[in-house]
Design an enzyme around this catalytic site. Structure first.
Site, short mmCIF file in Angstrom:
data_model
loop_
_atom_site.label_atom_id
_atom_site.label_comp_id
_atom_site.label_asym_id
_atom_site.label_seq_id
_atom_site.Cartn_x
_atom_site.Cartn_y
_atom_site.Cartn_z
N LYS A 145 0.85 -1.21 0.00
CA LYS A 145 0.00 0.00 0.00
C LYS A 145 0.88 1.26 0.00
CE LYS A 145 -1.67 2.53 3.18
NZ LYS A 145 -2.14 2.98 4.47
N ASP A 163 -6.43 1.02 1.01
CA ASP A 163 -6.45 1.22 2.46
C ASP A 163 -7.83 0.82 2.95
OD1 ASP A 163 -8.14 3.26 1.76
OD2 ASP A 163 -7.02 4.84 2.77
#
Ligand code: SF4
Length: 275
Positions: A145, A163
């Site tokens: 991420k 997320d």
């Protein structure tokens, strides 16, 4: 709020909630429509962490775990004033670093990651943040991420950043059923053109933070309600929903404290948008 094709007011008589398309082509069409609608609602969508270069974005993203971007933005000016480069950060006194990072929470673990990744940048990458996913994920505290945030926003390499907001909204939109961020990334990547991935990520996260909240999404004040198969999961009364809106949608400022910088991957400003 927008009206549906048949001119029925969202939530009013004759309004039909959208369904999750049953074919791949239908899903692609619906996903692109939602992306376009979000682009109209958030023409100014951008990374909400303040940064001036890839190193600052990398560190800020690591610090953003379990806290708000605003809190990170309040912390990083002092941090980067003191330790502006990987070399300087790697040589920082751990206790001093922990004190600076304390407001972001989990400050001991974060200080360790920041020291570790700065030392790795100094020792293995000549003090430069690498522009490849496979290199970025070898840095301590840097997962897929974080790597995608840095690639998309500091290097202009398209990336989908999954997320908590992105995962939740992708499931609400019917784009995936998975809780696994890597699966979500790949499944959404099949629906949206690669050139849109970074901006899609910002738009979806903006929507999740402002309107489509985890516990009580503000469906009754949602500008994309007519496209959403999960309409009704949250508050549908327009007056009550309006009160749930956050940041600029709720009449408050956003999370950035300084304007977006100039850097290689900076997207062109959207027509009619304000930063
Ligand atoms: S707020 Fe409600 S209608 Fe809007 S995207 Fe979220 S779940 Fe769908």
């Amino acid at each position: 709020m927008a009206e549906s094709d048949g001119a029925a007011v969202v939530g009013g008589p004759g309004f039909k909630k959208a369904k999750v398309p049953t074919t791949h082509t239908g899903l692609v069409r619906q996903a692109r429509k939602i992306n376009r609608a979000l682009a109209e609602v958030y023409p100014y969508a951008h990374p909400e962490l303040d940064f001036r270069n890839p190193f600052e974005l990398l560190v800020a993203t690591v610090l953003s775990a379990q806290t708000t971007d605003l809190r990170v933005n309040q912390t990083t000016p002092a941090l980067f004033a003191k330790f502006p480069t990987p070399e300087a950060m790697a040589a920082a006194d751990p206790e001093e670093l922990e004190e600076i990072l304390r407001p972001t929470g989990f400050f001991r673990a974060k200080a360790k990651s920041v020291l570790g990744l700065s030392a790795a940048l100094r020792d293995r990458f000549d003090g430069e943040v690498p522009g490849r996913l496979e290199d970025l994920v070898t840095l301590p505290g840097v997962g897929r991420k974080t790597a995608n945030v840095v690639l998309g926003n500091a290097f202009g390499v398209p990336g989908i950043t999954v997320d908590t907001h992105f995962g939740r909204l992708a499931r609400r939109f019917g784009w995936t059923e998975s809780d696994d961020p890597v699966k979500v990334e790949h499944e959404v990547g099949e629906l949206i053109p690669k050139s849109e991935w970074t901006m899609l990520s910002h738009r979806v996260v903006f929507h999740g933070r402002r309107i489509c909240h985890a516990r009580r999404p503000a469906c009754g004040a949602c500008p994309i309600a007519e496209l959403c198969p999960s309409y009704g999961e949250g508050e549908i009364d327009p007056v009550k929903a309006e009160k749930l809106l956050k940041y600029e949608k709720g009449g408050q400022p956003g999370q950035r404290l300084s304007p977006p910088p100039d850097y290689p991957g900076k997207p062109a400003p959207a027509a009619g948008g304000a930063a």
